[in-house]
Design an enzyme around this catalytic site. Structure first.
Site, PDB file in Angstrom:
ATOM      1  N   SER A  96       0.803  -1.227   0.000  1.00  0.00           N
ATOM      2  CA  SER A  96       0.000   0.000   0.000  1.00  0.00           C
ATOM      3  C   SER A  96       0.831   1.270   0.000  1.00  0.00           C
ATOM      4  CB  SER A  96      -0.928   0.019   1.215  1.00  0.00           C
ATOM      5  OG  SER A  96      -0.183  -0.092   2.419  1.00  0.00           O
ATOM      6  N   GLU A 114     -13.979  10.978   8.591  1.00  0.00           N
ATOM      7  CA  GLU A 114     -13.651  11.057  10.012  1.00  0.00           C
ATOM      8  C   GLU A 114     -12.178  11.456  10.160  1.00  0.00           C
ATOM      9  OE1 GLU A 114     -15.947  10.671  12.388  1.00  0.00           O
ATOM     10  OE2 GLU A 114     -17.431  10.341  10.805  1.00  0.00           O
ATOM     11  N   HIS A 148       0.989   5.342   6.107  1.00  0.00           N
ATOM     12  CA  HIS A 148       0.667   5.698   4.721  1.00  0.00           C
ATOM     13  C   HIS A 148       0.894   7.179   4.465  1.00  0.00           C
ATOM     14  CE1 HIS A 148      -1.602   1.953   5.520  1.00  0.00           C
ATOM     15  NE2 HIS A 148      -1.125   1.655   4.322  1.00  0.00           N
TER      16      HIS A 148
END
Length: 271
Positions: free
Chosen positions: A39, A216, A223
């Site tokens: 990721s 939120e 990341h």
């Protein structure tokens, strides 16, 4: 007749520098960079913004003749990437002269998820398999140590995955492949800008900031934000340019898009 021939040759030789000077520069031949990773490197849809991967931004570091084929996908380790057939898919697409960037470790270290967890001996064996796949296709493999997380202790960065970084270094040495020590490079960079200065390069946003990926609040030190992904891509590009690989000559010397201080709102290469 012989004298006339020698005179003609002499005129052609004398004129050659002028002819070359007026000739258009040769276009760079096409090149491809494949990315096998997780990721931290992945391409993301606009609705995930500002979540960004360094693989997306690496496109801003190369000339237009280069295609970046980003096969990075979130949550994958060397083990799960292979188990899902993703390395096999890369093997089918690789061609002679391609470059394969290999960066794993974040998910290999996750003992809570057995489908991902990869003990160090297996991690080393898996990296060697990635290398073998590239070499079988006559492509150029490059190992990267896992990029750092934003973790500080006593004012300094704590190495995120030291045993996996050491393993990648060992494999690179054993297999005689180029190594981009992204762990060390990113740790040095983050350590230099400090805990507060590094915040904008990761995902730290309050609720209601209007970002499509996060309605939120989010506090994520793994990341990257857009700016963080740009900086990591710049570190990788700089390291690639210093290798002796053919891809090195395709790395742009000036990479203003990766030095942006304000977000572009996506993976744009505009400076």
């Amino acid at each position: 007749m012989a004298k006339r021939h020698r005179a003609s040759v002499g005129l052609l030789v004398a004129a050659l520098p002028l002819l070359l000077a007026g000739a258009p520069p040769h276009a760079m031949p096409p090149a491809r960079i494949f990315i096998a990773s997780d990721s931290t490197a992945q391409d993301y849809r606009p609705d995930k913004y500002p979540l960004s991967g360094w693989g997306s931004m690496l496109r801003c570091a190369v000339g237009p003749e280069v295609t970046v084929v980003n096969r990075a996908i979130g949550g994958r380790s060397t083990k799960s990437f292979m188990a899902e057939g993703r390395l096999d898919a890369i093997a089918q697409d690789l061609k002679p002269g391609d470059t394969l960037l290999i960066q794993f470790g974040h998910n290999d270290a996750n003992q809570a998820k057995p489908e991902r967890y990869t003990p160090i001996p297996d991690y080393e064996a898996n990296l060697k398999h990635f290398i073998a796949v590239a070499r079988a296709a006559k492509a150029r493999p490059v190992l990267l140590t896992p990029v750092t997380r934003r973790a500080f202790k006593d004012g300094h960065v704590v190495p995120s995955f030291p045993t996996y970084s050491d393993a990648a270094r060992r494999v690179a040495k054993q297999e005689h492949v180029p190594l981009i020590d992204l762990a060390a490079l990113s740790e040095h960079w983050i350590d230099g800008i400090g805990l507060d200065g590094s915040r904008i390069y990761y995902l730290h946003y309050a609720k209601g900031e209007g970002l499509p990926g996060y309605t939120e609040a989010v506090d994520d030190d793994t990341h990257f934000s857009e700016l963080g992904a740009r900086r990591i891509a710049d570190l990788i590009a700089d390291a690639l340019a210093k290798t002796h690989l053919p891809i090195a000559r395709h790395i742009l010397k000036d990479r203003p898009a990766l030095a942006r201080t304000t977000p572009a709102g996506g993976p744009s290469c505009a400076s």
